[in-house]
Scaffold this motif. Structure first.
Motif, PDB file in Angstrom:
ATOM      1  N   ARG A 157       0.835  -1.199   0.000  1.00 10.63           N
ATOM      2  CA  ARG A 157       0.000   0.000   0.000  1.00 10.63           C
ATOM      3  C   ARG A 157       0.874   1.256   0.000  1.00 10.63           C
ATOM      4  O   ARG A 157       0.611   2.196  -0.748  1.00 10.63           O
ATOM      5  CB  ARG A 157      -0.920   0.011   1.228  1.00 10.63           C
ATOM      6  CG  ARG A 157      -1.664   1.329   1.419  1.00 10.63           C
ATOM      7  CD  ARG A 157      -2.505   1.346   2.679  1.00 10.63           C
ATOM      8  NE  ARG A 157      -2.939   2.683   2.990  1.00 10.63           N
ATOM      9  CZ  ARG A 157      -3.961   3.307   2.392  1.00 10.63           C
ATOM     10  NH1 ARG A 157      -4.650   2.693   1.448  1.00 10.63           N
ATOM     11  NH2 ARG A 157      -4.285   4.544   2.721  1.00 10.63           N
ATOM     12  N   LEU A 158       1.909   1.266   0.821  1.00  3.30           N
ATOM     13  CA  LEU A 158       2.799   2.420   0.862  1.00  3.30           C
ATOM     14  C   LEU A 158       3.443   2.655  -0.491  1.00  3.30           C
ATOM     15  O   LEU A 158       3.555   3.795  -0.957  1.00  3.30           O
ATOM     16  CB  LEU A 158       3.870   2.204   1.936  1.00  3.30           C
ATOM     17  CG  LEU A 158       4.897   3.323   2.100  1.00  3.30           C
ATOM     18  CD1 LEU A 158       4.229   4.646   2.454  1.00  3.30           C
ATOM     19  CD2 LEU A 158       5.935   2.946   3.171  1.00  3.30           C
TER      20      LEU A 158
ATOM     21  N   ARG B 135       2.200   1.841  -3.409  1.00  2.00           N
ATOM     22  CA  ARG B 135       1.170   2.376  -4.317  1.00  2.00           C
ATOM     23  C   ARG B 135       0.964   3.869  -4.082  1.00  2.00           C
ATOM     24  O   ARG B 135       0.765   4.636  -5.038  1.00  2.00           O
ATOM     25  CB  ARG B 135      -0.149   1.621  -4.132  1.00  2.00           C
ATOM     26  CG  ARG B 135      -0.130   0.189  -4.646  1.00  2.00           C
ATOM     27  CD  ARG B 135      -1.531  -0.385  -4.749  1.00  2.00           C
ATOM     28  NE  ARG B 135      -2.194  -0.452  -3.458  1.00  2.00           N
ATOM     29  CZ  ARG B 135      -2.124  -1.483  -2.628  1.00  2.00           C
ATOM     30  NH1 ARG B 135      -1.390  -2.543  -2.955  1.00  2.00           N
ATOM     31  NH2 ARG B 135      -2.774  -1.479  -1.483  1.00  2.00           N
ATOM     32  N   LEU B 136       1.002   4.281  -2.830  1.00  2.00           N
ATOM     33  CA  LEU B 136       0.849   5.703  -2.523  1.00  2.00           C
ATOM     34  C   LEU B 136       2.041   6.501  -3.038  1.00  2.00           C
ATOM     35  O   LEU B 136       1.880   7.598  -3.582  1.00  2.00           O
ATOM     36  CB  LEU B 136       0.694   5.893  -1.014  1.00  2.00           C
ATOM     37  CG  LEU B 136      -0.581   5.326  -0.388  1.00  2.00           C
ATOM     38  CD1 LEU B 136      -0.565   5.520   1.123  1.00  2.00           C
ATOM     39  CD2 LEU B 136      -1.823   5.994  -0.979  1.00  2.00           C
TER      40      LEU B 136
ATOM     41  N   LEU C  80       1.852   7.412  -6.613  1.00  2.00           N
ATOM     42  CA  LEU C  80       0.942   8.502  -6.969  1.00  2.00           C
ATOM     43  C   LEU C  80       1.641   9.854  -7.014  1.00  2.00           C
ATOM     44  O   LEU C  80       1.095  10.827  -7.535  1.00  2.00           O
ATOM     45  CB  LEU C  80      -0.225   8.578  -5.965  1.00  2.00           C
ATOM     46  CG  LEU C  80      -1.204   7.402  -5.951  1.00  2.00           C
ATOM     47  CD1 LEU C  80      -2.224   7.580  -4.838  1.00  2.00           C
ATOM     48  CD2 LEU C  80      -1.903   7.263  -7.299  1.00  2.00           C
TER      49      LEU C  80
ATOM     50  N   VAL D 211       3.488  11.835   2.335  1.00  2.00           N
ATOM     51  CA  VAL D 211       2.700  10.628   2.083  1.00  2.00           C
ATOM     52  C   VAL D 211       3.026   9.558   3.119  1.00  2.00           C
ATOM     53  O   VAL D 211       2.142   8.868   3.631  1.00  2.00           O
ATOM     54  CB  VAL D 211       2.972  10.106   0.653  1.00  2.00           C
ATOM     55  CG1 VAL D 211       2.333   8.730   0.447  1.00  2.00           C
ATOM     56  CG2 VAL D 211       2.431  11.088  -0.370  1.00  2.00           C
ATOM     57  N   TYR D 212       4.303   9.430   3.440  1.00  2.00           N
ATOM     58  CA  TYR D 212       4.741   8.459   4.446  1.00  2.00           C
ATOM     59  C   TYR D 212       4.067   8.758   5.783  1.00  2.00           C
ATOM     60  O   TYR D 212       3.529   7.861   6.442  1.00  2.00           O
ATOM     61  CB  TYR D 212       6.257   8.537   4.580  1.00  2.00           C
ATOM     62  CG  TYR D 212       6.872   7.452   5.427  1.00  2.00           C
ATOM     63  CD1 TYR D 212       7.278   6.256   4.859  1.00  2.00           C
ATOM     64  CD2 TYR D 212       7.074   7.639   6.798  1.00  2.00           C
ATOM     65  CE1 TYR D 212       7.864   5.262   5.633  1.00  2.00           C
ATOM     66  CE2 TYR D 212       7.655   6.657   7.574  1.00  2.00           C
ATOM     67  CZ  TYR D 212       8.046   5.469   6.987  1.00  2.00           C
ATOM     68  OH  TYR D 212       8.613   4.485   7.764  1.00  2.00           O
TER      69      TYR D 212
ATOM     70  N   HIS E 249       1.325  10.583   6.314  1.00  3.95           N
ATOM     71  CA  HIS E 249      -0.119  10.421   6.184  1.00  3.95           C
ATOM     72  C   HIS E 249      -0.523   8.954   6.301  1.00  3.95           C
ATOM     73  O   HIS E 249      -1.486   8.608   7.001  1.00  3.95           O
ATOM     74  CB  HIS E 249      -0.570  10.977   4.829  1.00  3.95           C
ATOM     75  CG  HIS E 249      -1.996  10.703   4.489  1.00  3.95           C
ATOM     76  ND1 HIS E 249      -3.042  11.425   5.016  1.00  3.95           N
ATOM     77  CD2 HIS E 249      -2.565   9.766   3.682  1.00  3.95           C
ATOM     78  CE1 HIS E 249      -4.187  10.953   4.554  1.00  3.95           C
ATOM     79  NE2 HIS E 249      -3.925   9.955   3.740  1.00  3.95           N
ATOM     80  N   ASN E 250       0.217   8.087   5.633  1.00  2.00           N
ATOM     81  CA  ASN E 250      -0.105   6.668   5.669  1.00  2.00           C
ATOM     82  C   ASN E 250       0.066   6.099   7.071  1.00  2.00           C
ATOM     83  O   ASN E 250      -0.740   5.285   7.527  1.00  2.00           O
ATOM     84  CB  ASN E 250       0.788   5.907   4.687  1.00  2.00           C
ATOM     85  CG  ASN E 250       0.466   4.432   4.620  1.00  2.00           C
ATOM     86  OD1 ASN E 250      -0.645   4.038   4.278  1.00  2.00           O
ATOM     87  ND2 ASN E 250       1.434   3.605   4.962  1.00  2.00           N
TER      88      ASN E 250
ATOM     89  N   THR F 176      -5.611   9.590  -1.217  1.00  2.00           N
ATOM     90  CA  THR F 176      -5.034   8.400  -0.597  1.00  2.00           C
ATOM     91  C   THR F 176      -6.003   7.754   0.366  1.00  2.00           C
ATOM     92  O   THR F 176      -5.712   6.733   0.910  1.00  2.00           O
ATOM     93  CB  THR F 176      -3.753   8.757   0.154  1.00  2.00           C
ATOM     94  OG1 THR F 176      -4.042   9.747   1.160  1.00  2.00           O
ATOM     95  CG2 THR F 176      -2.707   9.296  -0.787  1.00  2.00           C
TER      96      THR F 176
END
Length: 220
Positions: free
Chosen positions: A67-68, A70-71, A74, A91-92, A94-95, A220
């Motif tokens: 999943r990480l 895939r993000l 983006l 992004v890191y 946020h995930n 996301t």
């Protein structure tokens, strides 16, 4: 008699349900009984598809890193690679915040069903760093970072962001030095430490924040 064919959809349903239980209730919420109930199946199905609870936890770890990745995918490359790199950091974070318990399991911070990370499991995490390494090379090629060892610079980015995120998730950062303030300052410091000049670093980190706020977080 040939063995009964397993339905891959059921396997996926169980993995999703297991990750959901961990994400919502923490490590103690995962058991064969609760997982079966969450997935609308039987405890026998849990062991039929995975053999053990540890195998399910391993799937959660692998799925978390997938999943990480895939993000990360983006994040589109632009003519400002430093902004791209800062956006990867956002992004890191946020995930991790969105999937706090799964994040803890991914990095060995929580023990589940007697599960322990193996070298193969850790490789899933290391592969994720490839995206950061590629971006660090772009920053170097653009003359924004010093040319020495872009791979090491990528590791520094991961170390710095991960440490702040870990303290953030654990609730250790308090006002006025709360998570957001520390994170923003740290992104700038990391870029300067890699060789960028302060004014350009501030500008790129600001651009990354605007890109994230413009819709990436919602996507996301």
């Amino acid at each position: 008699m040939s063995p009964r064919r397993q339905n891959p959809d059921n396997r996926t349903t169980l993995i999703d349900a297991a990750a959901r239980l961990v994400a919502e209730g923490g490590p103690r919420s995962l058991s064969a009984r609760l997982l079966a109930r969450e997935a609308g199946t039987s405890t026998m199905a849990v062991y039929t598809y995975f053999g053990s609870m540890s195998a399910i936890v391993r799937e959660i770890v692998h799925d978390g890193f997938a999943r990480l990745k895939r993000l990360f995918d983006l994040v589109e490359a632009t003519d400002d690679p430093v902004a791209d790199l800062a956006l990867l950091g956002r992004v890191y974070r946020h995930n991790a915040i969105t999937n706090r318990h799964v994040f803890e399991v991914m990095f060995g911070g929580s023990a589940l069903a007697g599960f322990a990370l193996t070298e193969e499991d850790r490789q899933h995490g290391r592969y994720t760093l490839t995206t950061v390494v590629d971006c660090a090379y772009r920053c170097t090629a653009a003359g924004r970072f010093q040319p020495e060892d872009p791979v090491l610079k990528a590791h520094h980015m991961w170390l710095g962001v991960h440490g702040t995120v870990l303290l953030d998730v654990g609730g250790y950062l308090v006002p006025p030095y709360d998570a957001s303030r520390c994170f923003e300052s740290q992104l700038v410091s990391l870029m300067i430490g890699a060789g960028d000049d302060p004014e350009s670093a501030v500008r790129s980190v600001t651009v990354s924040r605007e890109r994230f706020a413009a819709g990436f977080g919602q996507a996301t």
